[in-house]
Write an enzyme that holds these catalytic residues in place. Structure first.
Site, PDB file in Angstrom:
ATOM      1  N   ARG A   1      -9.463   1.443   9.760  1.00 37.15           N
ATOM      2  CA  ARG A   1      -9.115   0.059  10.018  1.00 37.15           C
ATOM      3  C   ARG A   1     -10.184  -0.640  10.843  1.00 37.15           C
ATOM      4  NH1 ARG A   1      -3.063   1.008   9.686  1.00 37.15           N
ATOM      5  NH2 ARG A   1      -2.012  -0.988   9.823  1.00 37.15           N
TER       6      ARG A   1
ATOM      7  N   ARG B   1      -0.188  -8.622  13.792  1.00 39.32           N
ATOM      8  CA  ARG B   1      -0.770  -7.573  12.948  1.00 39.32           C
ATOM      9  C   ARG B   1      -1.639  -8.179  11.846  1.00 39.32           C
ATOM     10  NH1 ARG B   1       4.413  -4.667  11.155  1.00 39.32           N
ATOM     11  NH2 ARG B   1       3.079  -3.201  10.041  1.00 39.32           N
TER      12      ARG B   1
ATOM     13  N   LYS C   1       0.827  -1.221   0.000  1.00 41.57           N
ATOM     14  CA  LYS C   1       0.000   0.000   0.000  1.00 41.57           C
ATOM     15  C   LYS C   1       0.852   1.259   0.000  1.00 41.57           C
ATOM     16  CE  LYS C   1      -2.029  -1.144   3.815  1.00 41.57           C
ATOM     17  NZ  LYS C   1      -1.788  -0.444   4.970  1.00 41.57           N
TER      18      LYS C   1
ATOM     19  N   ARG D   1      11.721  -6.094   5.701  1.00 39.69           N
ATOM     20  CA  ARG D   1      11.480  -4.724   5.258  1.00 39.69           C
ATOM     21  C   ARG D   1      12.378  -3.718   5.994  1.00 39.69           C
ATOM     22  NH1 ARG D   1       5.417  -2.258   5.256  1.00 39.69           N
ATOM     23  NH2 ARG D   1       5.679  -1.966   7.482  1.00 39.69           N
TER      24      ARG D   1
ATOM     25  N   ARG E   1      11.669  -1.514  11.498  1.00 39.07           N
ATOM     26  CA  ARG E   1      10.667  -1.114  12.496  1.00 39.07           C
ATOM     27  C   ARG E   1      10.500  -2.216  13.540  1.00 39.07           C
ATOM     28  NH1 ARG E   1       5.552   0.680   8.939  1.00 39.07           N
ATOM     29  NH2 ARG E   1       4.531  -0.372  10.677  1.00 39.07           N
TER      30      ARG E   1
HETATM   31  P1  AMP Z   1       1.111   0.818   9.590  1.00 37.62           P
HETATM   32  O1  AMP Z   1       2.302   1.689   9.332  1.00 37.62           O
HETATM   33  O2  AMP Z   1      -0.071   1.203   8.742  1.00 37.62           O
HETATM   34  O3  AMP Z   1       1.457  -0.645   9.472  1.00 37.62           O
HETATM   35  O4  AMP Z   1       0.669   1.087  11.109  1.00 37.62           O
HETATM   36  C1  AMP Z   1       1.533   0.769  12.180  1.00 37.62           C
HETATM   37  C2  AMP Z   1       0.726   0.616  13.445  1.00 37.62           C
HETATM   38  O5  AMP Z   1       0.085   1.873  13.767  1.00 37.62           O
HETATM   39  C3  AMP Z   1      -0.426  -0.386  13.365  1.00 37.62           C
HETATM   40  O6  AMP Z   1       0.002  -1.734  13.575  1.00 37.62           O
HETATM   41  C4  AMP Z   1      -1.325   0.129  14.497  1.00 37.62           C
HETATM   42  O7  AMP Z   1      -0.803  -0.216  15.766  1.00 37.62           O
HETATM   43  C5  AMP Z   1      -1.195   1.644  14.354  1.00 37.62           C
HETATM   44  N1  AMP Z   1      -2.227   2.179  13.432  1.00 37.62           N
HETATM   45  C6  AMP Z   1      -2.032   2.722  12.194  1.00 37.62           C
HETATM   46  N2  AMP Z   1      -3.204   3.095  11.652  1.00 37.62           N
HETATM   47  C7  AMP Z   1      -4.165   2.776  12.549  1.00 37.62           C
HETATM   48  C8  AMP Z   1      -5.587   2.877  12.564  1.00 37.62           C
HETATM   49  N3  AMP Z   1      -6.268   3.378  11.516  1.00 37.62           N
HETATM   50  N4  AMP Z   1      -6.248   2.451  13.673  1.00 37.62           N
HETATM   51  C9  AMP Z   1      -5.586   1.967  14.739  1.00 37.62           C
HETATM   52  N5  AMP Z   1      -4.263   1.787  14.780  1.00 37.62           N
HETATM   53  C10 AMP Z   1      -3.534   2.194  13.701  1.00 37.62           C
END
Ligand code: AMP
Length: 215
Positions: free
Chosen positions: A88, A171, A13, A127, A160
């Site tokens: 989400r 996740r 994405k 990654r 990360r």
């Molecule tokens: P991402 O970079 O999109 O993989 O997000 C990293 C982490 O941020 C996720 O595993 C969640 O813990 C938190 N996070 C990101 N976006 C959301 C969301 N829309 N709702 C809740 N937690 C989020």
């Protein structure tokens, strides 16, 4: 135009979103990146979010919705936004619909990038992310020209904490339990377009741009 790019973590994405955003001159709103910025800056919101993020869980809806509402109200979203990682949960999707309608806008397209779970684990655990601006590389599938250094801005690449294999599995299960119900929600609204994410990056881009052109 407001596009919601949808798919599990590691589906590509972020990489695809960066290309779509350039093409359509959209503001890229990536909830995970906003959280990471708050964590880096040591803000209250960052402290609250970190404990959830480190466990691979979702940050509570009220915190996340308030953060995105604030971001959507900034003037650079006037051409539209590419939302990545938000919504989400069903509550977030409802809140997004309300926020956009208050701005006289709506969700115009929801491309879903699908990738099998095992492939996601392989991708996320190899990654590397750039410290300065979040560019993403993969040690096998998309290596940087020089190991440990970002091709675009020469900043340091790091892994990360939540890209460790155990957290990655949490996740992915959070995605299937809490986020995947949104696929049906947007399919019923007639907004969902499915894209095969298990192909080379440029083929995913081709399919994605073709799907958005027909919106
Ligand atoms: P991402 O970079 O999109 O993989 O997000 C990293 C982490 O941020 C996720 O595993 C969640 O813990 C938190 N996070 C990101 N976006 C959301 C969301 N829309 N709702 C809740 N937690 C989020």
């Amino acid at each position: 135009m407001n596009i919601l790019i949808f798919g599990p973590n590691g589906s590509g994405k972020g990489t695809q979103g960066a290309l779509v955003k350039e093409k359509y001159k959209l503001d890229h709103i990536e909830s995970g990146a906003i959280f990471r910025k708050h964590i880096g800056g040591g803000t209250e919101l960052g402290k609250k979010a970190k404990e959830y993020i480190d466990r691979g869980e979702l940050v509570p809806d009220d915190v996340t919705i308030a953060m995105v509402r604030d971001r959507l109200q900034q003037p650079d979203t006037k051409n539209g936004a590419l939302l990545d990682g938000f919504p989400r949960t069903p509550a977030q999707a409802e809140a997004l619909g309300e926020m956009l309608s208050q701005l006289g806008a709506e969700v115009n397209g929801v491309p879903l990038i699908s990738v099998p779970d095992e492939e996601l684990v392989n991708r996320l655990s190899g990654r590397w992310t750039c410290r300065a601006r979040g560019h993403v590389f993969h040690e096998k599938f998309n290596p940087p020209q020089k190991p440990g250094v970002c091709d675009f801005d020469q900043s340091e690449l790091y892994q990360r904490d939540d890209d460790r294999a155990e957290t990655v599995r949490t996740r992915i299960s959070v995605y299937w339990n809490q986020t995947a119900p949104l696929i049906d929600y947007y399919r019923k609204c007639g907004k969902l377009v499915e894209i095969d994410g298990n192909q080379p990056i440029e083929c995913v881009t081709r399919d994605l741009l073709a799907a958005l052109q027909s919106e």
